[in-house]
Write a protein that holds these residues in place. Structure first.
Motif, PDB file in Angstrom:
ATOM      1  N   MET A 128       0.831  -1.205   0.000  1.00 46.30           N
ATOM      2  CA  MET A 128       0.000   0.000   0.000  1.00 46.30           C
ATOM      3  C   MET A 128       0.866   1.256   0.000  1.00 46.30           C
ATOM      4  O   MET A 128       0.607   2.201  -0.750  1.00 46.30           O
ATOM      5  CB  MET A 128      -0.877   0.032   1.261  1.00 46.30           C
ATOM      6  CG  MET A 128      -2.062  -0.875   1.208  1.00 46.30           C
ATOM      7  SD  MET A 128      -3.339  -0.202   0.132  1.00 46.30           S
ATOM      8  CE  MET A 128      -3.867   1.205   1.122  1.00 46.30           C
ATOM      9  N   ARG A 140     -10.890   6.959 -10.081  1.00 45.82           N
ATOM     10  CA  ARG A 140     -11.755   6.285  -9.139  1.00 45.82           C
ATOM     11  C   ARG A 140     -11.703   4.767  -9.353  1.00 45.82           C
ATOM     12  O   ARG A 140     -11.621   4.297 -10.477  1.00 45.82           O
ATOM     13  CB  ARG A 140     -13.185   6.760  -9.399  1.00 45.82           C
ATOM     14  CG  ARG A 140     -14.160   6.321  -8.359  1.00 45.82           C
ATOM     15  CD  ARG A 140     -15.550   6.807  -8.746  1.00 45.82           C
ATOM     16  NE  ARG A 140     -16.526   6.476  -7.752  1.00 45.82           N
ATOM     17  CZ  ARG A 140     -17.766   6.102  -8.013  1.00 45.82           C
ATOM     18  NH1 ARG A 140     -18.201   6.042  -9.270  1.00 45.82           N
ATOM     19  NH2 ARG A 140     -18.604   5.823  -7.058  1.00 45.82           N
ATOM     20  N   ASP A 141     -11.775   4.035  -8.282  1.00 43.23           N
ATOM     21  CA  ASP A 141     -11.755   2.578  -8.334  1.00 43.23           C
ATOM     22  C   ASP A 141     -10.401   1.975  -8.694  1.00 43.23           C
ATOM     23  O   ASP A 141     -10.313   0.780  -8.930  1.00 43.23           O
ATOM     24  CB  ASP A 141     -12.808   2.032  -9.306  1.00 43.23           C
ATOM     25  CG  ASP A 141     -14.219   2.435  -8.892  1.00 43.23           C
ATOM     26  OD1 ASP A 141     -15.037   2.703  -9.779  1.00 43.23           O
ATOM     27  OD2 ASP A 141     -14.461   2.491  -7.672  1.00 43.23           O
ATOM     28  N   PHE A 142      -9.371   2.800  -8.758  1.00 47.26           N
ATOM     29  CA  PHE A 142      -8.029   2.285  -9.001  1.00 47.26           C
ATOM     30  C   PHE A 142      -7.091   2.667  -7.883  1.00 47.26           C
ATOM     31  O   PHE A 142      -5.891   2.855  -8.088  1.00 47.26           O
ATOM     32  CB  PHE A 142      -7.499   2.771 -10.355  1.00 47.26           C
ATOM     33  CG  PHE A 142      -8.027   1.972 -11.508  1.00 47.26           C
ATOM     34  CD1 PHE A 142      -9.303   2.207 -12.005  1.00 47.26           C
ATOM     35  CD2 PHE A 142      -7.265   0.969 -12.087  1.00 47.26           C
ATOM     36  CE1 PHE A 142      -9.804   1.453 -13.056  1.00 47.26           C
ATOM     37  CE2 PHE A 142      -7.770   0.213 -13.138  1.00 47.26           C
ATOM     38  CZ  PHE A 142      -9.049   0.452 -13.623  1.00 47.26           C
ATOM     39  N   VAL A 145      -5.653  -0.130  -2.545  1.00 49.16           N
ATOM     40  CA  VAL A 145      -6.260  -1.364  -2.022  1.00 49.16           C
ATOM     41  C   VAL A 145      -6.793  -2.223  -3.156  1.00 49.16           C
ATOM     42  O   VAL A 145      -6.579  -3.448  -3.196  1.00 49.16           O
ATOM     43  CB  VAL A 145      -7.420  -1.059  -1.045  1.00 49.16           C
ATOM     44  CG1 VAL A 145      -8.092  -2.354  -0.605  1.00 49.16           C
ATOM     45  CG2 VAL A 145      -6.913  -0.311   0.158  1.00 49.16           C
ATOM     46  N   GLN A 146      -7.494  -1.581  -4.074  1.00 45.11           N
ATOM     47  CA  GLN A 146      -8.089  -2.341  -5.179  1.00 45.11           C
ATOM     48  C   GLN A 146      -7.002  -2.978  -6.052  1.00 45.11           C
ATOM     49  O   GLN A 146      -7.074  -4.153  -6.382  1.00 45.11           O
ATOM     50  CB  GLN A 146      -8.972  -1.419  -6.034  1.00 45.11           C
ATOM     51  CG  GLN A 146     -10.155  -0.816  -5.298  1.00 45.11           C
ATOM     52  CD  GLN A 146     -11.253  -1.814  -5.001  1.00 45.11           C
ATOM     53  OE1 GLN A 146     -11.237  -2.953  -5.487  1.00 45.11           O
ATOM     54  NE2 GLN A 146     -12.206  -1.408  -4.176  1.00 45.11           N
ATOM     55  N   VAL A 147      -6.017  -2.176  -6.418  1.00 41.61           N
ATOM     56  CA  VAL A 147      -4.965  -2.679  -7.310  1.00 41.61           C
ATOM     57  C   VAL A 147      -4.160  -3.792  -6.638  1.00 41.61           C
ATOM     58  O   VAL A 147      -3.871  -4.825  -7.234  1.00 41.61           O
ATOM     59  CB  VAL A 147      -4.043  -1.520  -7.762  1.00 41.61           C
ATOM     60  CG1 VAL A 147      -2.841  -2.038  -8.528  1.00 41.61           C
ATOM     61  CG2 VAL A 147      -4.838  -0.525  -8.620  1.00 41.61           C
ATOM     62  N   LEU A 148      -3.823  -3.558  -5.389  1.00 37.16           N
ATOM     63  CA  LEU A 148      -3.038  -4.553  -4.650  1.00 37.16           C
ATOM     64  C   LEU A 148      -3.776  -5.886  -4.559  1.00 37.16           C
ATOM     65  O   LEU A 148      -3.210  -6.944  -4.814  1.00 37.16           O
ATOM     66  CB  LEU A 148      -2.753  -4.009  -3.249  1.00 37.16           C
ATOM     67  CG  LEU A 148      -1.830  -4.824  -2.352  1.00 37.16           C
ATOM     68  CD1 LEU A 148      -0.470  -5.023  -2.999  1.00 37.16           C
ATOM     69  CD2 LEU A 148      -1.657  -4.110  -1.019  1.00 37.16           C
ATOM     70  N   THR A 149      -5.053  -5.817  -4.197  1.00 38.04           N
ATOM     71  CA  THR A 149      -5.833  -7.041  -4.074  1.00 38.04           C
ATOM     72  C   THR A 149      -5.957  -7.744  -5.416  1.00 38.04           C
ATOM     73  O   THR A 149      -5.889  -8.978  -5.503  1.00 38.04           O
ATOM     74  CB  THR A 149      -7.236  -6.731  -3.509  1.00 38.04           C
ATOM     75  OG1 THR A 149      -7.088  -5.990  -2.299  1.00 38.04           O
ATOM     76  CG2 THR A 149      -8.010  -8.008  -3.227  1.00 38.04           C
ATOM     77  N   THR A 150      -6.112  -6.963  -6.465  1.00 36.69           N
ATOM     78  CA  THR A 150      -6.238  -7.539  -7.805  1.00 36.69           C
ATOM     79  C   THR A 150      -4.968  -8.280  -8.206  1.00 36.69           C
ATOM     80  O   THR A 150      -5.014  -9.429  -8.667  1.00 36.69           O
ATOM     81  CB  THR A 150      -6.577  -6.425  -8.807  1.00 36.69           C
ATOM     82  OG1 THR A 150      -7.963  -6.091  -8.646  1.00 36.69           O
ATOM     83  CG2 THR A 150      -6.342  -6.873 -10.241  1.00 36.69           C
ATOM     84  N   VAL A 189      -1.680  -7.680 -17.723  1.00 33.65           N
ATOM     85  CA  VAL A 189      -2.852  -7.082 -17.099  1.00 33.65           C
ATOM     86  C   VAL A 189      -2.426  -5.890 -16.249  1.00 33.65           C
ATOM     87  O   VAL A 189      -3.041  -4.825 -16.288  1.00 33.65           O
ATOM     88  CB  VAL A 189      -3.618  -8.119 -16.239  1.00 33.65           C
ATOM     89  CG1 VAL A 189      -4.717  -7.447 -15.451  1.00 33.65           C
ATOM     90  CG2 VAL A 189      -4.183  -9.213 -17.130  1.00 33.65           C
ATOM     91  N   LEU A 192      -1.679  -2.945 -18.369  1.00 31.47           N
ATOM     92  CA  LEU A 192      -2.920  -2.303 -18.814  1.00 31.47           C
ATOM     93  C   LEU A 192      -3.465  -1.394 -17.717  1.00 31.47           C
ATOM     94  O   LEU A 192      -3.895  -0.265 -17.959  1.00 31.47           O
ATOM     95  CB  LEU A 192      -3.974  -3.363 -19.181  1.00 31.47           C
ATOM     96  CG  LEU A 192      -3.731  -4.197 -20.434  1.00 31.47           C
ATOM     97  CD1 LEU A 192      -4.879  -5.181 -20.634  1.00 31.47           C
ATOM     98  CD2 LEU A 192      -3.592  -3.293 -21.662  1.00 31.47           C
ATOM     99  N   LEU A 193      -3.440  -1.918 -16.513  1.00 37.16           N
ATOM    100  CA  LEU A 193      -3.897  -1.154 -15.351  1.00 37.16           C
ATOM    101  C   LEU A 193      -3.097   0.130 -15.194  1.00 37.16           C
ATOM    102  O   LEU A 193      -3.638   1.216 -14.993  1.00 37.16           O
ATOM    103  CB  LEU A 193      -3.703  -1.994 -14.088  1.00 37.16           C
ATOM    104  CG  LEU A 193      -4.914  -2.402 -13.303  1.00 37.16           C
ATOM    105  CD1 LEU A 193      -5.651  -3.475 -14.049  1.00 37.16           C
ATOM    106  CD2 LEU A 193      -4.487  -2.936 -11.936  1.00 37.16           C
ATOM    107  N   GLU A 196      -3.786   2.659 -17.730  1.00 35.88           N
ATOM    108  CA  GLU A 196      -5.064   3.320 -17.442  1.00 35.88           C
ATOM    109  C   GLU A 196      -4.873   4.417 -16.400  1.00 35.88           C
ATOM    110  O   GLU A 196      -5.399   5.528 -16.526  1.00 35.88           O
ATOM    111  CB  GLU A 196      -6.069   2.277 -16.957  1.00 35.88           C
ATOM    112  CG  GLU A 196      -7.447   2.812 -16.630  1.00 35.88           C
ATOM    113  CD  GLU A 196      -8.223   3.228 -17.873  1.00 35.88           C
ATOM    114  OE1 GLU A 196      -7.773   2.937 -18.990  1.00 35.88           O
ATOM    115  OE2 GLU A 196      -9.289   3.852 -17.712  1.00 35.88           O
TER     116      GLU A 196
END
Lengths: 201, 201
Positions: A128, A140-142, A145-150, A189, A192-193, A196
Motif C-alpha cells: 500500500m 476512481r476505483d483504481f 487497495v483495489q490494485v493490490l488485491t487484484t 494485465v 494495462l492497469l 489506465e
DNA sequence: CTCGTCGTTAACCATTTGGTTAAACCAAAC
DNA sequence: GTTTGGTTTAACCAAATGGTTAACGACGAG
C-alpha cells in the motif's frame, strides 16, 4: 544427529503434512513418523503443535519478506519494480507449494486466522505504501487497495486452484512453461492497469 | 418439528460452523448444540459428518449454478454478460460468506480437495466454453484459462482476504458500498482486458 | 572421574471424537 | 384400541489425540 537437524526434520515434515492434510487433521504422530523422530521431541523442541505452526510461518514470512525486499531493490521505476516483485512472489509460491496451501486454508476460517492475517498484513501495508505513492491521483476505483488485491489475487489464485486448472486443461499448471505464461499474463494485465492510471491522471 | 425442519437446522448450523472453524475442528457435538437437536440425528438424517459436508456443498453449487445461469440469460453480448455474471457471482459470495470460506479452505489441501474440485470444475468448464468463443484469436497470454482465472481470482480474493483488508483499511470490506466499489474495479479491469483482446485481434 | 546440561525415548494419561444402538415417542391409518 | 413407520433420545464404545514424565545416554568442562 544434532538438535538443529532434528528441528529441521520436524519442520520439514510438518510443512509437507500441513500442506497436504491441513493443520487440524495432521497429528503429531504423523509428523514424528514423517520426520523419523520420536513424537515427544516435537514438544521438546517446539512446545505445542500450534507453536510448531507458528515457527513454520515465522520462517516462511521471513524468507518471503527478504525475497520481496531484494526484488524491490533490483530496478527503479514503478513498472519495472512491479515486474520484479511479481516474479519474486510467483517464484516464491512456486518453490514453496505448501506455503500457499497453508495460508489459503487458514486466512479466512479456522483457529489460525489471526496468526496468518497478522503476518500477511505487513506485506499488504508495504504494498500500500509503495502503491499509494505511485497511484496518486489515480482514477476512481483504481486506488491502492483495489490494485493490490487484484494483483495479489491473480497470482495466488493460480496456485490455489492448481488442481482445478490441471483437470480443466489437462496440463500441469505448475510446469515452468505454464508458470512463465501465467506471469506474462499477469504482467500484461498490470501494465494495462498502469496505463489506465497514467492515461487518466 | 418435522424432518425437513430438523434437516434445515442441522445444515444451517453446519454451514455456520464449517465457515467459522473449518470442517475438521467442528465436532458433531458442536453442530448438534448449535442446531438444538440431538447429535444422533445428524447421523440419522445425513449419515457421516463427511456426508453432511457433501449435502451442504451440493446445495451451494446448485444455487450458484442457478444464479450464474440466470445471469447469463439476462443480457446479450460478451461485455454485458460478463457484467451480469460478475454481479451474480459477487452477490452470491456476499450473501453466502461461509461458502467462500469453506471452498477456499478445502480446494487446495485437506481431505476434501476432490469433493470441491469436482464441483468447481464444471463452473470453470462452462466459463471456458463461453470465453473460448468470445476470445477466438485473442493475443498470446489472453486465452480463456488465463482470463477466467484472473477474473475469478479478483473476485474470490476480496472475500478470502476480507480480514486483512479490514485491518488494512480500517473499513468493512463487506459493506455494500465497499462491495460495489470492488465490483466496479473488477468490471473496469475486465473491460480493459476485453479492449485489449478486441484491439489486438 | 564426576557433574551438569542437553537431547532423546518409551510409557503413560485424561479427554474427546464420530459413530452405534436399542428404546421411547409421536402421529396417522385401520 | 392397535399397528406401523418415522423421528428422536440417552447411553454407550473403541479409537485416537496432544501433551507429560521420568529415565537414559552422550558430551564437554572442571
Amino acid at each position: 544427529m544434532d538438535a538443529t537437524q532434528t528441528r529441521e526434520r520436524i519442520l520439514g515434515a510438518a510443512d509437507a503434512l500441513f500442506g497436504e492434510l491441513g493443520f487440524d487433521v495432521t497429528t503429531t504422530r504423523d509428523i514424528a513418523e514423517r520426520s523419523g523422530v520420536n513424537k515427544a521431541l516435537i514438544h521438546y523442541h517446539f512446545g505445542t503443535k500450534d507453536d510448531l505452526l507458528e515457527a513454520l510461518l515465522e520462517g516462511y514470512y521471513a524468507k518471503l519478506g527478504e525475497a520481496l525486499t531484494a526484488a524491490l531493490g533490483r530496478r527503479k521505476g514503478l513498472a519495472a519494480q512491479v515486474e520484479e516483485v511479481l516474479d519474486a512472489y510467483a517464484d516464491f509460491l512456486a518453490e514453496h507449494r505448501s506455503f500457499t496451501r497453508i495460508v489459503q486454508r487458514e486466512v479466512a476460517s479456522g483457529r489460525h486466522v489471526e496468526r496468518v492475517v497478522q503476518r500477511t498484513l505487513p506485506m499488504f501495508q508495504l504494498g500500500m505504501t509503495w502503491l499509494d505513492e505511485a497511484l496518486t491521483g489515480a482514477p476512481r476505483d483504481f486506488d491502492a487497495v483495489q490494485v493490490l488485491t487484484t494483483v495479489y489475487g491473480m497470482v495466488v489464485t493460480w496456485f490455489t486452484y492448481g488442481e482445478v486448472l490441471r483437470q480443466l486443461s489437462g496440463k500441469d499448471p505448475f510446469a515452468p512453461a505454464a508458470l512463465a505464461a501465467r506471469k506474462r499474463h499477469v504482467k500484461k494485465v498490470v501494465s494495462l492497469l498502469l496505463a489506465e492510471v497514467e492515461g487518466r491522471r
